[in-house]
Motif scaffolding. Structure first.
Motif, PDB file in Angstrom:
ATOM      1  N   UNK A   1      37.315  48.749  42.209  1.00 40.14           N
ATOM      2  CA  UNK A   1      36.280  47.752  42.429  1.00 40.14           C
ATOM      3  C   UNK A   1      36.898  46.413  42.779  1.00 40.14           C
ATOM      4  N   UNK A   2      36.108  45.581  43.458  1.00 39.95           N
ATOM      5  CA  UNK A   2      36.509  44.211  43.751  1.00 39.95           C
ATOM      6  C   UNK A   2      35.877  43.335  42.681  1.00 39.95           C
ATOM      7  N   UNK A   3      36.693  42.569  41.994  1.00 39.46           N
ATOM      8  CA  UNK A   3      36.238  41.683  40.926  1.00 39.46           C
ATOM      9  C   UNK A   3      36.246  40.255  41.466  1.00 39.46           C
ATOM     10  N   UNK A   4      35.116  39.551  41.334  1.00 40.47           N
ATOM     11  CA  UNK A   4      35.018  38.186  41.822  1.00 40.47           C
ATOM     12  C   UNK A   4      34.724  37.252  40.659  1.00 40.47           C
ATOM     13  N   UNK A   5      35.572  36.262  40.481  1.00 35.54           N
ATOM     14  CA  UNK A   5      35.430  35.275  39.413  1.00 35.54           C
ATOM     15  C   UNK A   5      35.466  33.876  40.017  1.00 35.54           C
ATOM     16  N   UNK A   6      35.051  32.876  39.255  1.00 30.25           N
ATOM     17  CA  UNK A   6      35.139  31.501  39.704  1.00 30.25           C
ATOM     18  C   UNK A   6      36.575  31.077  39.952  1.00 30.25           C
TER      19      UNK A   6
ATOM     20  N   UNK B   1      41.488  35.241  38.718  1.00 27.91           N
ATOM     21  CA  UNK B   1      40.782  36.277  37.975  1.00 27.91           C
ATOM     22  C   UNK B   1      40.128  37.289  38.887  1.00 27.91           C
ATOM     23  N   UNK B   2      40.130  37.007  40.186  1.00 23.92           N
ATOM     24  CA  UNK B   2      39.522  37.896  41.176  1.00 23.92           C
ATOM     25  C   UNK B   2      40.558  38.880  41.700  1.00 23.92           C
TER      26      UNK B   2
ATOM     27  N   UNK C   1      43.809  48.803  35.800  1.00 20.33           N
ATOM     28  CA  UNK C   1      45.067  48.416  36.437  1.00 20.33           C
ATOM     29  C   UNK C   1      44.719  47.483  37.582  1.00 20.33           C
ATOM     30  N   UNK C   2      45.296  46.284  37.585  1.00 17.15           N
ATOM     31  CA  UNK C   2      45.067  45.349  38.687  1.00 17.15           C
ATOM     32  C   UNK C   2      45.951  45.762  39.860  1.00 17.15           C
ATOM     33  N   UNK C   3      45.323  45.910  41.011  1.00 14.80           N
ATOM     34  CA  UNK C   3      46.025  46.288  42.238  1.00 14.80           C
ATOM     35  C   UNK C   3      46.441  45.040  43.020  1.00 14.80           C
ATOM     36  N   UNK C   4      45.564  44.043  43.068  1.00 18.93           N
ATOM     37  CA  UNK C   4      45.832  42.812  43.806  1.00 18.93           C
ATOM     38  C   UNK C   4      45.031  41.674  43.190  1.00 18.93           C
ATOM     39  N   UNK C   5      45.600  40.475  43.192  1.00 17.90           N
ATOM     40  CA  UNK C   5      44.936  39.277  42.676  1.00 17.90           C
ATOM     41  C   UNK C   5      44.602  38.354  43.833  1.00 17.90           C
ATOM     42  N   UNK C   6      43.359  37.927  43.919  1.00 16.83           N
ATOM     43  CA  UNK C   6      42.906  37.036  44.987  1.00 16.83           C
ATOM     44  C   UNK C   6      41.539  37.486  45.472  1.00 16.83           C
TER      45      UNK C   6
ATOM     46  N   UNK D   1      45.637  58.667  47.357  1.00 13.68           N
ATOM     47  CA  UNK D   1      46.944  58.036  47.153  1.00 13.68           C
ATOM     48  C   UNK D   1      46.972  56.552  47.512  1.00 13.68           C
ATOM     49  N   UNK D   2      45.974  56.070  48.226  1.00 14.95           N
ATOM     50  CA  UNK D   2      45.952  54.687  48.705  1.00 14.95           C
ATOM     51  C   UNK D   2      44.570  54.090  48.544  1.00 14.95           C
ATOM     52  N   UNK D   3      44.528  52.752  48.533  1.00 23.59           N
ATOM     53  CA  UNK D   3      43.285  52.005  48.630  1.00 23.59           C
ATOM     54  C   UNK D   3      43.388  51.107  49.860  1.00 23.59           C
ATOM     55  N   UNK D   4      42.295  50.932  50.569  1.00 22.78           N
ATOM     56  CA  UNK D   4      42.209  49.953  51.648  1.00 22.78           C
ATOM     57  C   UNK D   4      41.120  48.971  51.248  1.00 22.78           C
ATOM     58  N   UNK D   5      41.319  47.686  51.557  1.00 19.23           N
ATOM     59  CA  UNK D   5      40.342  46.682  51.140  1.00 19.23           C
ATOM     60  C   UNK D   5      40.545  45.400  51.934  1.00 19.23           C
ATOM     61  N   UNK D   6      39.489  44.602  51.985  1.00 18.67           N
ATOM     62  CA  UNK D   6      39.611  43.259  52.520  1.00 18.67           C
ATOM     63  C   UNK D   6      40.250  42.394  51.449  1.00 18.67           C
ATOM     64  N   UNK D   7      41.200  41.530  51.835  1.00 23.14           N
ATOM     65  CA  UNK D   7      41.944  40.779  50.821  1.00 23.14           C
ATOM     66  C   UNK D   7      42.567  39.520  51.394  1.00 23.14           C
ATOM     67  N   UNK D   8      42.581  38.468  50.580  1.00 28.07           N
ATOM     68  CA  UNK D   8      43.315  37.241  50.864  1.00 28.07           C
ATOM     69  C   UNK D   8      44.065  36.861  49.602  1.00 28.07           C
ATOM     70  N   UNK D   9      45.397  36.773  49.639  1.00 27.28           N
ATOM     71  CA  UNK D   9      46.152  36.349  48.466  1.00 27.28           C
ATOM     72  C   UNK D   9      45.759  34.924  48.050  1.00 27.28           C
ATOM     73  N   UNK D  10      45.928  34.579  46.786  1.00 23.47           N
ATOM     74  CA  UNK D  10      45.592  33.230  46.330  1.00 23.47           C
ATOM     75  C   UNK D  10      46.305  32.162  47.154  1.00 23.47           C
ATOM     76  N   UNK D  11      45.575  31.094  47.474  1.00 24.91           N
ATOM     77  CA  UNK D  11      46.155  29.973  48.199  1.00 24.91           C
ATOM     78  C   UNK D  11      46.234  30.134  49.700  1.00 24.91           C
ATOM     79  N   UNK D  12      45.706  31.234  50.232  1.00 28.43           N
ATOM     80  CA  UNK D  12      45.802  31.471  51.680  1.00 28.43           C
ATOM     81  C   UNK D  12      44.463  31.368  52.387  1.00 28.43           C
TER      82      UNK D  12
END
Length: 86
Positions: free
Chosen positions: A2-7, A11-12, A25-30, A42-53
């Motif tokens: 799941x995608x977790x969204x926080x303020x 935490x997202x 298990x956290x896969x990615x933060x941002x 074996x894999x997950x695909x997702x839309x993602x932006x690392x923190x600060x980008x």
């Protein structure tokens, strides 16, 4: 998965939850959107932006344990999906 969204962006992210044990298990933060499992699990695909980008989501893949996280496409990606192989 799941995608977790926080303020707070730190935490997202993408989280995998074991439904039997309740452990996560956290896969990615941002900023993240709509993780999808590969057909072999074996894999997950997702839309993602690392923190600060910024807020523009790229397409990323990772193993469910968070290893091998890498960007595969730099275009806006809100709905990435796996396509069946030919």
């Amino acid at each position: 998965a799941l995608a977790q969204t926080c303020g707070n962006p730190l935490g997202s992210g993408v989280v995998v939850v074991d439904l039997a044990s309740g452990e996560s298990q956290r896969v990615a933060t941002g900023a993240a959107a709509l993780p999808k499992w590969s057909p072999d699990g074996e894999w997950l695909v997702f839309g993602y932006t690392p923190p600060g980008e910024g807020a523009r989501l790229g397409t990323w893949i990772a193993r469910p344990d968070g290893s091998q996280l890498r960007q595969v496409l730099d275009a806006p990606a809100w709905f990435p999906v796996w396509l069946p192989s030919a």
